[in-house]
Design a protein around this motif. Structure first.
Motif, PDB file in Angstrom:
ATOM      1  N   PRO A  92      -3.906  -2.960  -6.834  1.00 12.36           N
ATOM      2  CA  PRO A  92      -3.586  -1.637  -6.281  1.00 12.36           C
ATOM      3  C   PRO A  92      -4.564  -0.554  -6.699  1.00 12.36           C
ATOM      4  O   PRO A  92      -4.722   0.448  -5.985  1.00 12.36           O
ATOM      5  N   THR A 143      -6.165  -5.997  -1.627  1.00 13.72           N
ATOM      6  CA  THR A 143      -4.975  -5.319  -1.115  1.00 13.72           C
ATOM      7  C   THR A 143      -3.713  -5.822  -1.799  1.00 13.72           C
ATOM      8  O   THR A 143      -2.840  -5.033  -2.193  1.00 13.72           O
ATOM      9  N   VAL A 175      -7.569   0.028   3.197  1.00 17.56           N
ATOM     10  CA  VAL A 175      -7.651  -1.386   2.818  1.00 17.56           C
ATOM     11  C   VAL A 175      -8.089  -2.174   4.048  1.00 17.56           C
ATOM     12  O   VAL A 175      -7.864  -1.755   5.187  1.00 17.56           O
ATOM     13  N   HIS A 210      -7.279   0.258  -3.912  1.00 17.96           N
ATOM     14  CA  HIS A 210      -6.885   0.488  -2.517  1.00 17.96           C
ATOM     15  C   HIS A 210      -7.660   1.627  -1.866  1.00 17.96           C
ATOM     16  O   HIS A 210      -8.043   1.545  -0.699  1.00 17.96           O
ATOM     17  N   ALA A 247     -10.904  -2.673  -0.684  1.00 21.33           N
ATOM     18  CA  ALA A 247      -9.968  -3.786  -0.842  1.00 21.33           C
ATOM     19  C   ALA A 247      -9.950  -4.716   0.359  1.00 21.33           C
ATOM     20  O   ALA A 247      -9.583  -4.318   1.468  1.00 21.33           O
ATOM     21  N   ALA A 250      -2.627   4.194   1.479  1.00 18.26           N
ATOM     22  CA  ALA A 250      -3.874   3.718   2.082  1.00 18.26           C
ATOM     23  C   ALA A 250      -3.617   3.253   3.510  1.00 18.26           C
ATOM     24  O   ALA A 250      -2.609   2.608   3.803  1.00 18.26           O
ATOM     25  N   THR A 309       0.840  -1.201   0.000  1.00 21.58           N
ATOM     26  CA  THR A 309       0.000   0.000   0.000  1.00 21.58           C
ATOM     27  C   THR A 309       0.872   1.246   0.000  1.00 21.58           C
ATOM     28  O   THR A 309       0.679   2.170   0.786  1.00 21.58           O
TER      29      THR A 309
END
Length: 358
Positions: A202, A198, A209, A205, A193, A29, A25
């Motif tokens: 991508p 996740t 997430v 996201h 996600a 996120a 991430t």
């Protein structure tokens, strides 16, 4: 020799898996660690203690949220099914819990709630899972009702991905578009996600997430692609309690579903469906004896199962048998049982001793 049927939960592995999620991430996120179903069978409060670096927790209901508060966790806690009746709203207020709102009746409860501390909510949009949530075309109206409600604080958005576990399935892309269209022009953080989203998508996201099973070391994918660098969160083990030597043609266990193809040693292991090991595990389902792979022979009994010891001729009574965990991913076992790893780790019974280790 005591009957040993033990699940060791590796807390360091949970922390490692959270770090893996963070590495996926990079866009910033935040992480809402999902702890429902007793931390996916790993122990609710112990799993939460290992995952304190998460930005928020998510559970399914008050029975899971309240123990987290009682244990001293001050994280934001999101209840993924929201409240189940208006009588629960005071507890949401008292414990600063956040509710997913997925149905008109929940909005009605909030509209009729007496004055008090507002609660933060997440509007659930059904973008293709067709389980809970407002239709995309109804999302604006639902949010507007909530915005006018004095019992409601911050409003955020949520949806759930139906097919993200298959990285070649176009459904996830279609759901992303539907989610974006449903909240077009409206403020509020968003979360779509799950574990598969996740680690594999991508583009979905968003702001948050919601990893679940991957935090416990289980790959969420069914497509046979590259496995994420996760560590097993649980090792399930038992012991060899007998070794028998059978002749070619002997039938093993209830129904005689395994027939010895030759004279061979068969081990009896101290675990069965009474402990939560799946009765429908097929012949050949892998286990590890002395670190070597062998397979089940015959049907799983309530308290015992049998294994082929031809690959382990030096096996001895008392030897450790790993049912999943170290060098044997639980999803591999699940595939032989025609189920998913989620079910296996969540269904262990109270006969299994749990040990927590770093």
């Amino acid at each position: 020799m005591n009957r040993i049927t033990r699940a060791t939960v590796h807390l360091a592995a949970l922390r490692h898996n959270l770090a893996v999620v963070r590495s996926y991430t990079a866009g910033g996120a935040r992480v809402m660690a999902v702890l429902k179903a007793d931390g996916y069978g790993h122990g609710l409060t112990r799993a939460a203690g290992a995952l304190t670096e998460a930005d928020a927790f998510a559970v399914s209901c008050l029975a899971e949220a309240l123990p987290l508060r009682a244990a001293g966790h001050r994280h934001r806690i999101v209840l993924l099914e929201g409240f189940f009746g208006a009588e629960e709203i005071p507890l949401f207020r008292r414990e600063a819990l956040e509710a997913v709102i997925h149905s008109p009746w929940q909005i009605e409860c909030l509209e009729q709630a007496p004055a008090g501390e507002p609660i933060d909510v997440w509007v659930k949009v059904d973008t293709g899972m067709h389980r809970l949530g407002f239709r995309p075309e109804d999302a604006h109206a639902a949010r507007e009702r909530l915005r006018r409600c004095e019992a409601v604080g911050t409003i955020r958005w949520m949806t759930h991905l139906a097919c993200a576990d298959d990285r070649d399935d176009p459904t996830t892309t279609a759901q992303r578009r539907a989610f974006e269209q449903a909240r077009a022009g409206l403020p509020g953080e968003a979360s779509a996600a799950n574990s598969a989203g996740t680690l594999g998508w991508p583009g979905v996201h968003g702001d948050w997430v919601r990893p679940g099973v991957c935090l416990y070391g289980v790959s969420p994918f069914i497509d046979g692609g590259e496995r994420p660098p996760l560590r097993p969160g649980m090792t399930l083990e038992a012991r060899l309690i007998a070794i028998n030597h059978h002749r070619a043609g002997d039938r093993i266990g209830y129904g005689g579903t395994f027939v010895c193809p030759e004279d061979m040693p068969v081990g009896v292991v101290s675990i069965g469906y009474g402990d939560g090991y799946p009765r429908h595990a097929s012949n050949g389902t892998p286990v590890l004896v002395r670190g070597r792979t062998t397979g089940l022979t015959g049907r799983v009994s309530m308290d015992m199962l049998c294994v082929d010891l031809r690959p382990v001729p030096d096996a001895a009574v008392g030897d450790r048998v790993v049912l999943w965990g170290e060098d044997l991913p639980v999803e591999t076992v699940a595939a032989h049982c025609e189920t998913i790893a989620y079910e296996l780790v969540c269904q262990l019974t109270s006969r299994v001793s749990f040990v927590y280790a770093d």
